[in-house]
Design an enzyme around this catalytic site. Structure first.
Site, PDB file in Angstrom:
ATOM      1  CB  CYS A  10      40.884  -1.127 -21.838  1.00 47.13           C
ATOM      2  SG  CYS A  10      39.260  -0.862 -22.606  1.00 47.13           S
ATOM      3  CB  CYS A  13      37.292  -4.236 -22.763  1.00 49.75           C
ATOM      4  SG  CYS A  13      37.850  -3.179 -24.113  1.00 49.75           S
TER       5      CYS A  13
END
Length: 76
Positions: A10, A13
């Site tokens: 994501c 991340c």
């Protein structure tokens, strides 16, 4: 040094990956970076919230993206 980023890939991340790489680069560290996206492996580390930063097998941060200065402290 082995740096692992645990997360699904994501935006947070990716942000953690970028901050960790910048911190390691600024500090002149030699490191190997691994992105771990398998949820089963998160459990192996005891991580419940992502993204997480693992350094040499030890969970240093979970559930947030640190500032650059915080990341440098976590890597030192």
């Amino acid at each position: 040094m082995k740096i692992q980023i645990l997360g699904s890939g994501c935006a947070r991340c990716r942000a953690l990956t970028a901050v960790a790489e910048q911190a390691a680069s600024d500090m002149g560290l030699t490191y190997e970076l691994e992105k771990v996206t398998d949820v089963k492996r998160f459990a192996d580390f005891g991580v419940m919230f992502t993204p997480a930063l693992v350094v040499d097998g030890a969970v240093k941060l979970s559930g947030k993206v640190p500032s650059l200065d915080e990341a440098k402290k976590l890597l030192s």
